[in-house]
Scaffold this motif. Structure first.
Motif, PDB file in Angstrom:
ATOM      1  N   TYR A   1       0.825  -1.208   0.000  1.00  0.00           N
ATOM      2  CA  TYR A   1       0.000   0.000   0.000  1.00  0.00           C
ATOM      3  C   TYR A   1       0.861   1.260   0.000  1.00  0.00           C
ATOM      4  CZ  TYR A   1      -2.608   3.967   1.624  1.00  0.00           C
ATOM      5  OH  TYR A   1      -3.124   5.239   1.727  1.00  0.00           O
ATOM      6  N   GLY A   2       1.859   1.299   0.857  1.00  0.00           N
ATOM      7  CA  GLY A   2       2.710   2.485   0.925  1.00  0.00           C
ATOM      8  C   GLY A   2       3.370   2.794  -0.403  1.00  0.00           C
ATOM      9  N   GLN A   3       3.851   1.755  -1.082  1.00  0.00           N
ATOM     10  CA  GLN A   3       4.490   1.959  -2.380  1.00  0.00           C
ATOM     11  C   GLN A   3       3.484   2.439  -3.411  1.00  0.00           C
ATOM     12  OE1 GLN A   3       7.919   1.541  -2.906  1.00  0.00           O
ATOM     13  NE2 GLN A   3       7.399   2.639  -4.780  1.00  0.00           N
ATOM     14  N   ASN A   4       2.281   1.876  -3.391  1.00  0.00           N
ATOM     15  CA  ASN A   4       1.249   2.305  -4.340  1.00  0.00           C
ATOM     16  C   ASN A   4       0.822   3.747  -4.086  1.00  0.00           C
ATOM     17  OD1 ASN A   4      -0.222   0.058  -6.232  1.00  0.00           O
ATOM     18  ND2 ASN A   4       0.822  -0.893  -4.498  1.00  0.00           N
ATOM     19  N   PHE A   5       0.693   4.121  -2.826  1.00  0.00           N
ATOM     20  CA  PHE A   5       0.291   5.481  -2.500  1.00  0.00           C
ATOM     21  C   PHE A   5       1.302   6.490  -3.030  1.00  0.00           C
ATOM     22  CE2 PHE A   5       0.446   9.036   0.632  1.00  0.00           C
ATOM     23  CZ  PHE A   5      -0.758   9.623   0.285  1.00  0.00           C
ATOM     24  N   LEU A   6       2.582   6.202  -2.849  1.00  0.00           N
ATOM     25  CA  LEU A   6       3.611   7.136  -3.295  1.00  0.00           C
ATOM     26  C   LEU A   6       3.795   7.094  -4.814  1.00  0.00           C
ATOM     27  CD1 LEU A   6       6.330   6.517  -0.540  1.00  0.00           C
ATOM     28  CD2 LEU A   6       4.700   8.421  -0.665  1.00  0.00           C
TER      29      LEU A   6
END
Length: 472
Positions: free
Chosen positions: A208-213
């Protein structure tokens, strides 16, 4: 790419007037959250230097304050600003007035209200344990609905566009509008409401963190660059035929990069390996946009392009750093140190600088009045140009030394903390400088909102440029 002029179009048109107040509110809210997160970041750095600072205030202990600051920056500044810039570009490119402006306004109010309640929840101990996803579970469905309301007019602008031809700016923004709620909802279900067990939790959290950024903030920033450069310079982008390859490289590879944060963890070995390979393959995206947007670095650019060029350079560097420092031999040193924070700050600096450029460009056209002070814009640029590099550099140096000393069993944690303290003092000064710069932008935009709109001020923006929105 086919490019043509549109003599009938105007720099301040019905398109801008239809979007004026919803998007102005989004920008104003985003800048308010930016200033608030800057104050919190400075307090957080001071807590690292002096652990006794605010230690008696239960609501503002180090872990909670750090989560509040991170959430205020990402979901207050970054999401609001990305939506404002993305919606404005989509509406401009659609050549039609904004439809559903009331949805934007209502969604923006509930998004900020939900975020505020979420920050209070973090302060009272209801935070989640996942980086970049620390808001309490009970507030997240409201924020998802608020985002849907704000994004809907963007989808309408895409589906109701008057030109069949599409451009890179549109691809990136529409992808971001669909990918964020998908990742956000999946993370809500799998981490909060029906949580997976064991090592699946960090896997989903890093995904999720990678997708958000990379698949929300990054695409909006790139879209802004694709829009601003030809509009301001009045020229066709070089190697534009390669733009689709850069777009698909980002979408295909970036989502797999989250596993690089799990190197050495209790996860299948293939997950970090795939992430390392994906980080290297994602450089295709950076190479392509580097070819397309290289004229950003030409000398003699306006202040808007200087902001954009600085952000673009940081974006390219962030991609290279992600690829190099995801390698296992290097990650052995940088894992769990300030270096990882430096990598995050480098990406967020790139996003912020590009969005600053977009706000300085769209502000007068959206509100129909020129910026009141060039001096304030220059002050903000200098503060950002000094503050961001210093902050990233000192965190990287502190993290590198911290990582090397953590590998030496003879060096105590107290000694390591003492060795990194001077770097963190410089980081606190950089945070203060950035806060000053962001305060100038907030105050300047407030002046712009209150400025008197006259026929003379509007006339500056009514002349069509050589390349209208159809130049991407």
């Amino acid at each position: 790419m086919t490019t043509f002029s549109s003599p009938a179009s105007a720099e301040v048109s019905e398109i801008d007037r239809s979007a004026r107040w919803p998007l102005a509110f989004l920008i104003f809210a985003s800048l308010g959250w930016l200033v608030a997160s800057g104050v919190l970041a400075l307090l957080n750095t001071l807590q690292i230097l002096n652990p006794a600072f605010l230690a008696d205030c239960e609501w503002l202990t180090f872990g909670r304050l750090q989560a509040i600051q991170e959430s205020a920056f990402l979901y207050g500044w970054a999401v609001n600003a990305a939506l404002a810039v993305g919606l404005w570009i989509l509406v401009r490119l659609s050549a039609a007035p904004l439809r559903g402006g009331n949805f934007v306004a209502v969604g923006a109010v509930f998004w900020s209200l939900g975020l505020l309640l979420g920050l209070v929840g973090i302060a009272t101990g209801h935070m989640s344990s996942f980086a970049l996803f620390q808001l309490p579970a009970y507030i997240q469905p409201l924020m998802l609905a608020a985002f849907a309301a704000m994004a809907a007019p963007g989808v309408l602008a895409w589906t109701g566009r008057r030109e069949r031809a599409t451009f890179a700016s549109q691809w990136y923004i529409v992808a971001a509008l669909f990918l964020f709620p998908w990742a956000f909802s999946v993370a809500q279900v799998m981490l909060l409401f029906a949580p997976v067990r064991g090592v699946l939790q960090p896997i989903i959290a890093t995904w999720y963190g990678q997708n958000f950024l990379s698949l929300f903030l990054g695409p909006v920033a790139v879209a802004a660059l694709y829009y601003l450069l030809p509009k301001i310079k009045g020229q066709v982008l070089p190697a534009y035929d390669f733009a689709p390859y850069g777009f698909w490289a980002l979408l295909i590879f970036s989502s797999w990069m989250g596993g690089r944060h799990l190197i050495g963890g209790p996860v299948p070995v293939w997950l970090p390996t795939v992430a390392i390979a994906a980080a290297s393959m994602a450089l295709i995206h950076h190479i392509v946009i580097g070819l397309n947007l290289r004229s950003l670095f030409a000398p003699g650019a306006s202040l808007v392009l200087k902001f954009a060029a600085a952000g673009f350079a940081a974006y390219l560097l962030a991609g290279l750093v992600d690829a190099v420092f995801s390698m296992r031999g290097v990650a052995l040193i940088t894992h769990f140190t300030y270096f990882e924070q430096a990598q995050l700050q480098l990406f967020l600096a790139a996003f912020s600088l590009i969005i600053f450029a977009a706000i300085y460009y769209l502000g007068p056209r959206l509100l129909g009045v020129a910026w009141p002070s060039t001096t304030l814009i220059r002050a903000h640029f200098l503060a950002s140009l000094i503050g961001f590099p210093v902050l990233v550099l000192v965190l990287a140096l502190a993290g590198w030394r911290q990582g090397l000393e953590l590998l030496d069993a003879e060096i105590s944690l107290r000694a390591i903390a003492a060795h990194t303290r001077p770097w963190l003092q410089v980081a606190a000064a950089a945070q203060a400088l950035l806060l000053f710069g962001n305060l100038t932008l907030f105050a300047h935009f407030a002046r712009l909102l209150c400025a008197q709109r006259s026929g003379e001020s509007l006339a500056q923006f009514r002349q069509p440029q050589a390349l209208e929105a159809t130049a991407s």
